[in-house]
Design a protein around this motif. Structure first.
Motif, short mmCIF file in Angstrom:
data_model
loop_
_atom_site.label_atom_id
_atom_site.label_comp_id
_atom_site.label_asym_id
_atom_site.label_seq_id
_atom_site.Cartn_x
_atom_site.Cartn_y
_atom_site.Cartn_z
N ASP A 282 30.04 75.32 66.23
CA ASP A 282 30.32 76.62 65.31
C ASP A 282 29.67 76.13 63.79
N ILE B 201 37.92 70.27 71.01
CA ILE B 201 37.89 71.16 69.70
C ILE B 201 36.79 70.53 68.86
N LEU C 174 33.73 71.86 69.83
CA LEU C 174 33.40 73.65 69.62
C LEU C 174 33.44 73.64 68.02
N LEU C 175 34.28 72.97 67.06
CA LEU C 175 33.84 72.99 65.81
C LEU C 175 32.55 72.62 65.39
#
Lengths: 334, 334
Positions: A168, A161, A164-165
């Motif tokens: 982004d 996670i 992914l952050l």
């Protein structure tokens, strides 16, 4: 350049700081100031070639990350994490530190960036230490750069996670992120610990210190290694690299060395002789054997290699790093 | 059985509810009670074969998810989301609804589960609607079940994180989760909207209603489709499936139909004739062409198919669903 190291009191954090302190440089640039943060107060040695301060922090506590980035560090190295075993045993603590801590850090940077135009405003390089725990069995013998992330631990989930952050927030232009998935570090300095992976270092470290080591698995077990010096090298390179080369795929499996326990033992024999090898005691442990069977054994890290990340050449090189950096180049009298 | 539908006022939520209301069943089991939630108050029609209530909710607001699961629904269908375009335009809103809303829901279920022994305590089936937006270009012509997730939108990032949390909470035994990645739904009922993907439905829907439609891309553009009826079928199957078959890989790309715009047009011709096709006006739009070029075109969904998820046979079947379900089986006089 200002550098903030989160998790500075951990093994990699300390090694990174030592290397910055020795050269006065990080990623090829002169360092003016280093901020150290950890859940235990990091040590600030005297005689440093730059300004340095340290703080004892609870990362996800309100205000912590805002205070840490108030000095607007140019590079943030995020090594802070609850380790795999603890995150698995304490679900809430793992999510609080590894996920909420990371989310709060990224959000504080975004707020500091403040929606500035591209090329303006606060825009630090963020280096996120991820892990091969983002992969979960079953996987191919060699895991490639496009294999999917199906972590089988809460730690691996939290790291995925975070990746992914990071991608982004980077894509949206809030900071300039790069995530690096570290191999298992060997030879890990210090005392033996109870981590299931501990023996991979232990069967080298203990004999190199004239002590007995337990080997709980078969000689044929294969694993994925990097020396502490390589790990520090990855961080320097991650600070220096032109991230435009990454596109939006900001997370990379770092190169490493795939080696069997037998190869570890033969390298130990070459470095320290039969008497050192004789200190390894075979005590098969079905529990550890089962855990280790679920771990990745080898990677094809073409992408990271093409971007200039460099791994240890062989197990002899990994052992030499330990003897040089931890034993002052000397072996015991066996 | 009690069913909670989050995002019940959206297109799929309404179609799902209609199908449950018609049969009184969900996933092959009799339904006693349905709870509907959405950011706009869902309609509760009269004469239902079960108890039904509806609430207008802000999912991540304190107390919302706790109130929604207070009745201990056996199945929770989580369709609530800010759509792709809005999540990209409003970063904070997208993360608040799509990530914080989902996290709070999963946490509330974990608290309700309360660390009970396996097989005891509250343990609902949680069906999470994910999206092919978890994939980002470049990708292979057909995306397989082990291709990695590198979303290129905040929406896709939020859906990927939801998938990861779903898998970890399921692995830890807090609930019984399954994530299903829906193809682009066609023919989407209702008025044309400004979504970049809108024309995929529009070039069928508008002519089937005797109206002009704009085609902004080339006939050769290929995309990935499922009818609303198939999407509802996926949800029924996700409610019924034995999740032991999934192992810990709880997230699945749903089967779909890979078809070009030309294939859509020829199916329209077979269903409604040349006069319907003549209503499609070609107006190339470089902006939309560029967006669409970054979208997945085809999938190998061997895993979902082997688990019994069934897609539409061809574009003719997709058009027939629209004519039957939305036009009462009748075409206009062209």
């Amino acid at each position: 350049m200002k550098v903030l190291i989160l998790g500075a009191a951990g093994m990699i954090g300390r090694k990174l700081f030592e290397s910055i302190a020795q050269s006065g440089m990080f990623g090829g640039k002169r360092v003016d100031e280093v901020l150290l943060s950890d859940v235990v107060l990091p040590l600030v040695p005297p005689g440093l070639p730059f300004t340095c301060s340290a703080s004892q922090d609870d990362l996800p506590a309100p205000g912590t990350v805002e205070r840490l980035i108030a000095a607007r560090p140019d590079v943030i190295v995020h090594l802070a994490a609850i380790v795999s075993g603890e995150a698995e045993a304490d679900f809430e603590k793992g999510y609080r530190i590894n996920l909420e801590g990371t989310t709060r850090l990224f959000e504080a940077i975004r707020q500091a960036h403040g929606g500035s135009a591209p090329g303006e405003g606060y825009f630090p390089r963020v280096i996120f230490s991820s892990s091969i725990a983002v992969f979960g069995a079953p996987f191919p013998e060699r895991i490639g750069d496009e294999f999917f992330n199906t972590p089988l631990t809460s730690y691996g989930t939290q790291k995925t996670i975070g990746e992914l952050l990071l991608a982004d927030y980077s894509r949206k232009g809030f900071f300039d992120g790069i995530g690096i998935r570290l191999p298992t570090i060997a030879v890990r300095p210090g005392k033996p610990n109870k981590a299931a992976s501990g023996f991979f270092s232990g069967i080298l470290r203990e004999p190199l210190n004239g002590q007995e080591a337990i080997l709980p698995v078969s000689d044929q077990v294969r694993h994925w290694f990097a020396s502490p010096r390589s790990a520090v090298g990855f961080l320097h390179h991650a600070a220096a690299i032109d991230t435009a080369q990454l596109g939006w795929r900001r997370n990379l499996s770092m190169p490493g060395l795939s080696a069997t326990v037998a190869e570890e033992i033969e390298a130990l024999r070459r470095a320290a002789g039969d008497k050192a090898v004789a200190l390894i005691k075979r005590q098969p442990d079905p529990v550890i054997e089962k855990i280790v069977a679920g771990w990745a054994r080898d990677f094809d890290t073409a992408r990271a290699r093409s971007l200039g990340f460099v791994a240890d050449k062989d197990m002899d090189a990994i052992i030499k790093v330990y003897i040089d950096d931890e034993l002052g180049g000397k072996l015991p009298n066996y």
